[in-house]
Write a protein that holds these residues in place. Structure first.
Motif, mmCIF file in Angstrom:
data_model
loop_
_atom_site.group_PDB
_atom_site.id
_atom_site.type_symbol
_atom_site.label_atom_id
_atom_site.label_comp_id
_atom_site.label_asym_id
_atom_site.label_seq_id
_atom_site.Cartn_x
_atom_site.Cartn_y
_atom_site.Cartn_z
ATOM 1 N N SER A 1 0.816 -1.221 0.000
ATOM 2 C CA SER A 1 0.000 0.000 0.000
ATOM 3 C C SER A 1 0.845 1.264 0.000
ATOM 4 O O SER A 1 0.297 2.374 0.032
ATOM 5 C CB SER A 1 -0.931 -0.004 1.217
ATOM 6 O OG SER A 1 -1.771 -1.137 1.224
ATOM 7 N N GLY A 2 2.167 1.135 0.012
ATOM 8 C CA GLY A 2 3.046 2.289 -0.006
ATOM 9 C C GLY A 2 3.223 2.945 1.353
ATOM 10 O O GLY A 2 3.570 4.126 1.438
ATOM 11 N N PRO B 1 4.623 2.161 -3.143
ATOM 12 C CA PRO B 1 3.930 0.866 -3.141
ATOM 13 C C PRO B 1 4.741 -0.225 -3.817
ATOM 14 O O PRO B 1 5.228 -0.048 -4.935
ATOM 15 C CB PRO B 1 2.636 1.161 -3.904
ATOM 16 C CG PRO B 1 2.418 2.628 -3.747
ATOM 17 C CD PRO B 1 3.804 3.241 -3.725
ATOM 18 N N ASP B 2 4.862 -1.362 -3.138
ATOM 19 C CA ASP B 2 5.527 -2.534 -3.694
ATOM 20 C C ASP B 2 4.432 -3.531 -4.052
ATOM 21 O O ASP B 2 4.014 -4.341 -3.218
ATOM 22 C CB ASP B 2 6.503 -3.125 -2.682
ATOM 23 C CG ASP B 2 7.186 -4.379 -3.196
ATOM 24 O OD1 ASP B 2 7.026 -4.708 -4.382
ATOM 25 O OD2 ASP B 2 7.884 -5.046 -2.390
ATOM 26 N N ASN C 1 -0.533 7.939 6.321
ATOM 27 C CA ASN C 1 -1.852 7.914 5.681
ATOM 28 C C ASN C 1 -2.762 7.030 6.521
ATOM 29 O O ASN C 1 -2.839 5.818 6.307
ATOM 30 C CB ASN C 1 -1.750 7.383 4.249
ATOM 31 C CG ASN C 1 -3.024 7.618 3.455
ATOM 32 O OD1 ASN C 1 -4.119 7.597 3.992
ATOM 33 N ND2 ASN C 1 -2.864 7.839 2.142
ATOM 34 N N ALA C 2 -3.451 7.653 7.451
ATOM 35 C CA ALA C 2 -4.292 6.895 8.373
ATOM 36 C C ALA C 2 -5.409 6.166 7.638
ATOM 37 O O ALA C 2 -5.783 5.051 8.007
ATOM 38 C CB ALA C 2 -4.866 7.814 9.443
ATOM 39 N N ASP D 1 -5.283 -6.120 -3.777
ATOM 40 C CA ASP D 1 -5.495 -5.084 -2.780
ATOM 41 C C ASP D 1 -5.755 -5.727 -1.422
ATOM 42 O O ASP D 1 -5.771 -6.962 -1.306
ATOM 43 C CB ASP D 1 -6.650 -4.154 -3.179
ATOM 44 C CG ASP D 1 -7.948 -4.891 -3.455
ATOM 45 O OD1 ASP D 1 -8.090 -6.059 -2.991
ATOM 46 O OD2 ASP D 1 -8.821 -4.336 -4.133
ATOM 47 N N ALA D 2 -5.988 -4.892 -0.415
ATOM 48 C CA ALA D 2 -6.167 -5.402 0.941
ATOM 49 C C ALA D 2 -7.396 -6.286 1.049
ATOM 50 O O ALA D 2 -7.379 -7.333 1.717
ATOM 51 C CB ALA D 2 -6.252 -4.240 1.930
ATOM 52 N N ASP D 3 -8.484 -5.910 0.381
ATOM 53 C CA ASP D 3 -9.714 -6.678 0.486
ATOM 54 C C ASP D 3 -9.548 -8.064 -0.126
ATOM 55 O O ASP D 3 -9.914 -9.074 0.509
ATOM 56 C CB ASP D 3 -10.851 -5.931 -0.210
ATOM 57 C CG ASP D 3 -12.181 -6.639 -0.028
ATOM 58 O OD1 ASP D 3 -12.715 -6.614 1.093
ATOM 59 O OD2 ASP D 3 -12.671 -7.257 -1.000
#
Length: 705
Positions: free
Chosen positions: A174-175, A181-182, A256-257, A205-207
């Motif tokens: 996610s950088g 981002p990797d 980046n919260a 992605d995370a999901d």
């Protein structure tokens, strides 16, 4: 020779004593021998000098509103440890092989005074500490219930695995992990499909990553469900690893919260869909530690507190968080630093301050610290209850923790640790465990440990997470590694599995040796139903089934353990003492059975002496008063030497003045002698009753584990 002290209750006349003196030589040898036998029995006497009183370590822990545990260390393996409450002996036991001893589930009040005694040495008296109730949690949250975990008031048992890299790789993709981002980091983790350093294909992605990650657990739960391969319901997952990037989690949150919370939120969501609980690990060093994190006045410590508070604030209302693990293995690879701050004193100061600084932000969740139990830690005790207390008796710590790596499969060690958990009075979490055969089938030197899984859960350990799932000589978990198609998520998350609650009765109520005893576990309960019952009858024999019969060969009291398993592989045990009488019906556990046989013979010898003394005195008195001549031996010595002829009895000079009395006076004195004999008999009976009352064994009560 041990001196024979006169009975203070005896009030026999001089004539009776004179009769006893005629038999003194024989009886003194007999009774002295019995006293020597008694002196050799530790339960009655010990060579331990009173000067060693300070050595009798005693620890008392309040574990419930009316219960406490008592722990100590004996002086020799042959010691018999007596437990006194308010001055009365209520239990006794021998020490363990390492000289430890403990008494669990001791009934107490706020004013109870506890001591232990070994021979002549008595520990300092300890007033039982006040009971502090464990905080209640809202519905759906996991809470502490004594040394167990519970959910909605019902016991729950957690089993799962550890995941050290998945969350960190998701931050990197996610950088948020020290660079751009990797994208190659998506899907990387330690478990699936085949770890370590594995990668789940097709995630972007995370999901999608967390969705696919927990689908693997859905597969394993479809094929698992045995004591050695139970179904999983918890993941211990690293949220931080300051070895990769110092303050990496704090910096990611600050950078980046929104993205940071997205990685965390999707993990919680898919864990919930799969029926999993989470134990987030909030601090860790995989290499050389930065000790500024352990100093409560540094900027690093302040940042750590800030990010942990933020995480706890966000998820305080999330019941899928089983507990927070504040730091993984802070005791490992850092002996020099901890020695400079006082060893365990400095460690506890840091840990208790850390807990106090963050706990108000998560009142709904439990707190633990992933202590490994490093054997080289400054001042660490040897294996025993002090070792467990050393790392886990920390103010504010609500769940103890330990990590195990080894090859020894000894049930006695599991039993010891089970007792230590219960004695401390809080739930225990074995956060890392693995079988470490080196060299072994695994190139890493460690693997899954089926035996440890089964034995720890059979003793009711509330939470364990295996380090890995692959094989290192004892077999992998279930059908790991699985690389086939994965199942779909159910429409609704499966409900958490409750822990079995084993219970049993036996009949007849007074079993006898060589006769069948029936054990019935039908009253045991479980939310899904119990599928397996295992019995340990306490005499080296075992059995299975809800209702079983067993025959004991000899009389005695046997600790019978029932272990119940449900379909998910959750288990628990219940133990109770079963007193078995001899074939003739005489119980080996009667009031005098606890006394050594030497002591019983001493009592018998004393009664014989008293009876002989009284009878001799009575006989002598009757003869003198009624003109009966004394009997004189006519047996000649065996030396062969001639002796002067003794005068006949009537020719011998009188030994005493004439004590002739009237018949009425003689009858009165005879009556008095009989009253003395009756009084001695009553006194002996009172002494016997006192011995029986003091030494009667405490009834065994059924208890968990």
């Amino acid at each position: 020779m041990i001196p024979i002290l006169p009975n203070p209750e005896a009030r026999t006349r001089e004539r009776a004593l004179d009769g006893c003196r005629r038999h003194w030589s024989f009886l003194s040898v007999l009774v002295s021998g019995m006293l020597l036998a008694v002196a050799a029995v530790p339960a009655i006497a010990s060579s331990t000098p009173v000067s060693e009183q300070a050595a009798l370590l005693l620890r008392v822990v309040r574990t419930g509103p009316t219960e406490a545990s008592v722990l100590g260390v004996a002086l020799t393996p042959s010691d018999a440890v007596e437990l006194l409450v308010n001055g009365s002996v209520i239990a006794s036991r021998a020490p363990e092989a390492n000289l430890d001893y403990w008494f669990l589930d001791l009934g107490v009040t706020d004013t109870s005074i506890v001591e232990t005694r070994i021979g002549l040495a008595t520990s300092p008296a300890v007033v039982v500490p006040a009971y502090v109730a464990q905080p209640a949690r809202p519905p759906g949250f996991i809470s502490a219930q004594g040394s167990r975990l519970a959910r909605n008031g019902q016991p729950i048992q957690l089993f799962g695995a550890t995941e050290q890299t998945a969350f960190i790789y998701a931050l990197s993709a996610s950088g948020l992990w020290n660079g751009p981002p990797d994208l190659t980091a998506w899907g990387r983790n330690q478990l699936f499909p085949s770890g370590p350093d594995a990668k789940i294909p097709g995630v972007i992605d995370a999901d999608s990553f967390w969705r696919e990650y927990f689908r693997y657990f859905l597969h394993y739960n479809a094929v698992a469900g045995s004591p050695t391969n139970p179904k999983a319901n918890v993941l211990r997952v690293w949220i931080a690893d300051d070895s990769w990037v110092s303050e990496g989690t704090y910096l990611a949150w600050k950078a980046n919260a929104t993205v940071f919370w997205n990685v965390f939120d999707r993990m919680v969501y898919w864990a919930n869909r799969s029926g999993f609980f989470l134990v987030p690990v909030l601090g860790h060093f995989d290499g050389a530690p930065d000790n500024r994190f352990f100093m409560t006045t540094t900027l690093q410590y302040a940042h750590q507190i800030e990010v942990v508070r933020a995480i706890m604030d966000r998820y305080n209302s999330e019941p899928r968080i089983a507990m927070w693990d504040l730091w993984n293995e802070p005791d490992v690879n850092n002996d020099v630093y901890w020695a400079t701050v006082g060893g365990i004193v400095g460690f506890r100061a840091w840990a208790s301050q850390y807990i106090a600084d963050v706990k108000p932000h998560s009142p709904n969740h439990l707190i633990t610290i992933g202590t490994a139990g490093e054997s080289s830690f400054p001042g660490v005790p040897g294996l025993g209850w002090q070792y467990h207390f050393f790392f886990n008796d920390i103010p504010g710590l609500e769940v103890s923790q330990h990590h195990t790596s080894g090859t020894t499969e000894d049930v006695a060690l599991i039993n010891w640790e089970t007792a230590w958990h219960e004695a401390l009075g809080i739930p225990h979490f074995e956060g890392n465990y693995m079988y470490s055969l080196q060299p072994g089938p695994s190139p890493f030197g460690y693997g899954y440990w089926p035996w440890f899984t089964e034995q720890s859960r059979a003793r009711g350990w509330p939470a364990i997470t295996t380090t890995v799932l692959f094989d290192d000589g004892k077999g992998p978990y279930a059908d790991y590694p699985y690389t086939g198609p994965l199942p779909s998520y159910p429409a609704n998350a499966p409900p958490p599995n409750g822990q079995p609650r084993p219970s049993f009765v036996f009949s007849p109520s007074a079993p006898r040796a060589a006769s069948a005893v029936q054990f019935d576990a039908s009253a045991s309960t479980d939310d899904q139903g119990i599928v397996q019952y295992k019995w340990d009858f306490g005499d080296g024999q075992a059995g299975s089934g809800a209702v079983v019969d067993h025959v004991y060969a000899v009389a005695g009291t046997y600790n019978v353990r029932l272990t119940a398993w449900d379909a998910d592989g959750s288990g628990d045990s219940s133990t109770a003492g079963v007193p078995v009488e001899g074939q003739g019906g005489a119980s080996p556990n009667g009031p005098l059975a606890a006394l050594p046989s030497g002591f019983l013979w001493m009592v018998v010898a004393g009664l014989i002496c008293a009876l002989i003394a009284t009878a001799a005195g009575l006989s002598r008195g009757l003869r003198r008063r009624r003109g009966v001549p004394r009997t004189v031996s006519t047996v000649k010595p065996r030396t062969g030497k001639s002796e002067p002829k003794r005068p006949a009895p009537e020719e011998r000079p009188s030994e005493a003045p004439d004590e002739s009395v009237t018949g009425e006076q003689a009858d009165q004195e005879i009556d008095e002698l009989f009253r003395d004999l009756d009084e001695m008999e009553a006194s002996t009976a009172r002494a016997s009753e006192a011995i029986e009352a003091e030494d009667s064994p405490v009834p065994t009560r059924s208890k968990k584990r």
